[in-house]
Write a protein that holds these residues in place. Structure first.
Motif, PDB file in Angstrom:
ATOM      1  N   THR A  44       0.806  -1.269  -0.080  1.00 43.35           N
ATOM      2  CA  THR A  44      -0.148   0.053   0.002  1.00 43.35           C
ATOM      3  C   THR A  44       0.816   1.267   0.015  1.00 43.35           C
ATOM      4  O   THR A  44       0.319   2.528  -0.143  1.00 43.35           O
ATOM      5  N   ARG A  45       2.074   1.090   0.206  1.00 43.98           N
ATOM      6  CA  ARG A  45       3.008   2.272   0.162  1.00 43.98           C
ATOM      7  C   ARG A  45       2.844   3.018  -1.291  1.00 43.98           C
ATOM      8  O   ARG A  45       3.080   3.994  -1.491  1.00 43.98           O
ATOM      9  N   HIS A  46       2.705   2.220  -2.119  1.00 37.60           N
ATOM     10  CA  HIS A  46       2.866   2.342  -3.685  1.00 37.60           C
ATOM     11  C   HIS A  46       1.473   2.678  -4.191  1.00 37.60           C
ATOM     12  O   HIS A  46       1.099   2.978  -5.254  1.00 37.60           O
ATOM     13  N   TRP A  47       0.330   2.563  -3.541  1.00 35.09           N
ATOM     14  CA  TRP A  47      -1.063   2.566  -3.808  1.00 35.09           C
ATOM     15  C   TRP A  47      -1.431   4.135  -3.711  1.00 35.09           C
ATOM     16  O   TRP A  47      -2.179   4.508  -2.990  1.00 35.09           O
ATOM     17  N   GLY A  48      -1.091   4.878  -4.968  1.00 37.30           N
ATOM     18  CA  GLY A  48      -1.321   6.219  -5.217  1.00 37.30           C
ATOM     19  C   GLY A  48      -1.260   6.772  -6.494  1.00 37.30           C
ATOM     20  O   GLY A  48      -0.923   5.982  -7.449  1.00 37.30           O
ATOM     21  N   PRO A  50      -3.746   9.677  -4.127  1.00 37.98           N
ATOM     22  CA  PRO A  50      -2.747  10.578  -3.807  1.00 37.98           C
ATOM     23  C   PRO A  50      -1.751  10.159  -2.786  1.00 37.98           C
ATOM     24  O   PRO A  50      -1.701   9.060  -1.980  1.00 37.98           O
ATOM     25  N   PHE A  51      -1.034  11.028  -2.710  1.00 39.04           N
ATOM     26  CA  PHE A  51       0.161  10.851  -1.473  1.00 39.04           C
ATOM     27  C   PHE A  51       0.337  12.160  -0.837  1.00 39.04           C
ATOM     28  O   PHE A  51      -0.154  13.459  -1.072  1.00 39.04           O
ATOM     29  N   ALA A  52       0.771  11.947   0.525  1.00 38.60           N
ATOM     30  CA  ALA A  52       0.906  13.112   1.533  1.00 38.60           C
ATOM     31  C   ALA A  52       1.848  14.174   0.639  1.00 38.60           C
ATOM     32  O   ALA A  52       2.784  13.802  -0.056  1.00 38.60           O
ATOM     33  N   LYS A  53       1.636  15.371   0.938  1.00 37.45           N
ATOM     34  CA  LYS A  53       2.572  16.310   0.462  1.00 37.45           C
ATOM     35  C   LYS A  53       3.268  17.067   1.364  1.00 37.45           C
ATOM     36  O   LYS A  53       3.045  17.087   2.541  1.00 37.45           O
ATOM     37  N   ASP A  59       4.587  15.884  -3.845  1.00 35.92           N
ATOM     38  CA  ASP A  59       4.229  14.720  -3.213  1.00 35.92           C
ATOM     39  C   ASP A  59       5.507  13.931  -2.402  1.00 35.92           C
ATOM     40  O   ASP A  59       6.549  14.193  -3.068  1.00 35.92           O
ATOM     41  N   THR A  60       5.191  13.294  -1.451  1.00 32.74           N
ATOM     42  CA  THR A  60       6.294  12.797  -0.866  1.00 32.74           C
ATOM     43  C   THR A  60       5.795  11.123  -1.225  1.00 32.74           C
ATOM     44  O   THR A  60       5.184  10.946  -2.248  1.00 32.74           O
ATOM     45  N   LYS A  61       6.515  10.329  -0.702  1.00 36.31           N
ATOM     46  CA  LYS A  61       6.397   8.790  -1.104  1.00 36.31           C
ATOM     47  C   LYS A  61       5.462   8.164  -0.208  1.00 36.31           C
ATOM     48  O   LYS A  61       5.170   6.931  -0.308  1.00 36.31           O
ATOM     49  N   GLU A  62       4.595   8.961   0.605  1.00 39.34           N
ATOM     50  CA  GLU A  62       3.684   8.309   1.579  1.00 39.34           C
ATOM     51  C   GLU A  62       2.460   8.600   1.003  1.00 39.34           C
ATOM     52  O   GLU A  62       1.760   9.594   0.981  1.00 39.34           O
ATOM     53  N   SER A  63       1.760   7.179   0.687  1.00 41.82           N
ATOM     54  CA  SER A  63       0.423   6.974   0.093  1.00 41.82           C
ATOM     55  C   SER A  63      -0.801   7.252   0.938  1.00 41.82           C
ATOM     56  O   SER A  63      -0.308   6.942   2.468  1.00 41.82           O
TER      57      SER A  63
END
Length: 406
Positions: A44-48, A50-53, A59-63
């Motif tokens: 789920t880290r890659h399920w985006g 959206p990602f946190a900004k 965008d960060t890498k945090e989905s």
């Protein structure tokens, strides 16, 4: 000090049901170590997006998906396919109370990380397995997906517009309810096992299945079938046994009206200028309204379209008729009750700066839930955990990194 601050959890699960369970325990104070694959981590880290900004709006890498289910956890990366990685898991298990995993049935046995293997290093271990269909039965080896389980477990057969509505079809829920509810049941089962262990000294194995859970949470719908042998049908937003108990259009949107008795029906139609409907021989009692819903509901829809959503809610709340808006999420988080309850929280995060989260709904007076940690970056706490729990020195940690074990 959280209620579970004395509990240590090793979370080998990924995606939703297992992490949701572990997050509940973490919110209650448990020290949860999330084990992830080196370089990739939880899917789920890659399920985006959206990602946190971050602070600059990038965008960060945090989905958003990962963020919602992994607060209050520490992340360690371990390659469990390698013997050294398996040994790290065994060493972490020695001083853990609970292990949570959602691998396919039998997968962890080949690594020596199944319940029978790990209870040899921790005799009172509580080990919770979460799968689609459980550890036995003809479907045990099948992968479990929430969407499929919603269909197999009956939920979609009663969700969606009725068959006589043009374009009607079965519908899934807007969130993965089989996963979420399985995580909630797993949390409860683990807490029960902790109490049993504290009383007897015995650990145990917990077998959780998405399909079992989906059928269980059908509640009165499952019970209705078992009591009557009548197959429940789809009713859309309406109730099969109460009228009117559904959504209604207004001049500027939709609202929900839940008329639970004849007095509330009278107040509803009177507020809309149609008081005569309350005494109509076809509508004066709920059984009659159920019988004549196809005539009554269109009359009520004509009535409700004449006022705005806000006007209707003000009128109906004044006469104690249950009602409410259908909010989008902007409206949800701007709602005065939501603001008063502090449902949105802001926590510091190493890449996002400040991360907005949804607070736990558990409100305990003596051991309140506290957000101690933001959802971790991948492997954020690897070295910290190796030093703290395995007492490794810097040379030992460096060697594991060099070999790709962590």
């Amino acid at each position: 000090m959280g209620a579970l601050s004395h509990i240590r959890v090793l979370d080998l699960s990924r995606v939703l049901a297992g992490p949701w369970c572990a997050q509940n325990l973490a919110d209650l104070g448990a020290d949860v170590i999330k084990v992830e694959r080196p370089g990739a981590g939880d899917d789920t880290r890659h399920w985006g997006p959206p990602f946190a900004k971050d602070a600059n709006g990038a965008d960060t890498k945090e989905s958003a998906y990962f963020i919602c289910i992994n607060r209050n956890k520490r992340s360690i990366t371990v390659d469990i396919s390698k013997p050294d990685g398996q040994e790290i898991i065994r060493q972490l298990t020695k001083d853990s109370d609970v292990v949570i995993e959602n691998y396919k049935v039998g997968d962890l046995a080949k690594y020596g990380l199944d319940y029978e293997s790990l209870k040899k290093v921790k005799k009172d271990l509580i080990y919770c397995s979460i799968t689609g269909f459980g550890q036995n039965g003809p479907y045990a080896q099948r992968p479990g997906y929430d969407f499929i389980v919603q269909g197999m477990g009956g939920f979609m057969s009663v969700t969606g517009e009725a068959d006589d509505v043009p374009g009607a079809s079965p519908q899934k829920a807007g969130v993965a309810i089989a996963d979420i509810f399985t995580g909630m049941y797993a949390s409860t089962a683990i807490l029960a096992a902790v109490i049993h262990r504290d009383r007897t000294g015995d650990g145990q194995y917990i077998d959780m299945a998405l399909l079992d859970t989906q059928i269980a949470v059908m509640a009165n719908v499952s019970s209705a079938y078992l009591c009557s042998d009548q197959v429940p049908q789809r009713w859309g937003n309406a109730s099969p046994i109460i009228v009117p108990y559904q959504t209604f259009p207004t001049a500027d949107g939709w609202m929900i009206v839940g008329v639970g008795n004849d007095g509330q029906f009278k107040h509803f139609v009177t507020a809309g200028g149609q008081a005569h409907l309350a005494n109509h021989p076809d509508y004066c009692t709920n059984p009659l309204r159920v019988e004549h819903r196809k005539v009554l509901v269109p009359l009520l829809e004509v009535m409700t379209r004449k006022k705005t959503k806000a006007e209707w809610i003000a009128l109906l709340e004044a006469v104690s008729v249950p009602c409410g808006p259908i909010n989008n999420f902007k409206e949800v988080f701007e709602n005065e009750q939501v603001l008063a309850r502090g449902v949105q929280i802001d926590v510091p995060h190493p890449t996002a700066g400040t991360m907005r989260l949804v607070a736990s709904p558990m409100r305990l007076s003596e051991t309140p839930v506290e957000v101690r940690l933001a959802p971790p970056t991948l492997g954020q706490h690897t070295d910290e955990i190796l030093r703290e729990r395995l007492q490794l020195d810097e040379a030992g940690i460096a060697a594991l990194h060099a070999k790709g074990i962590v």
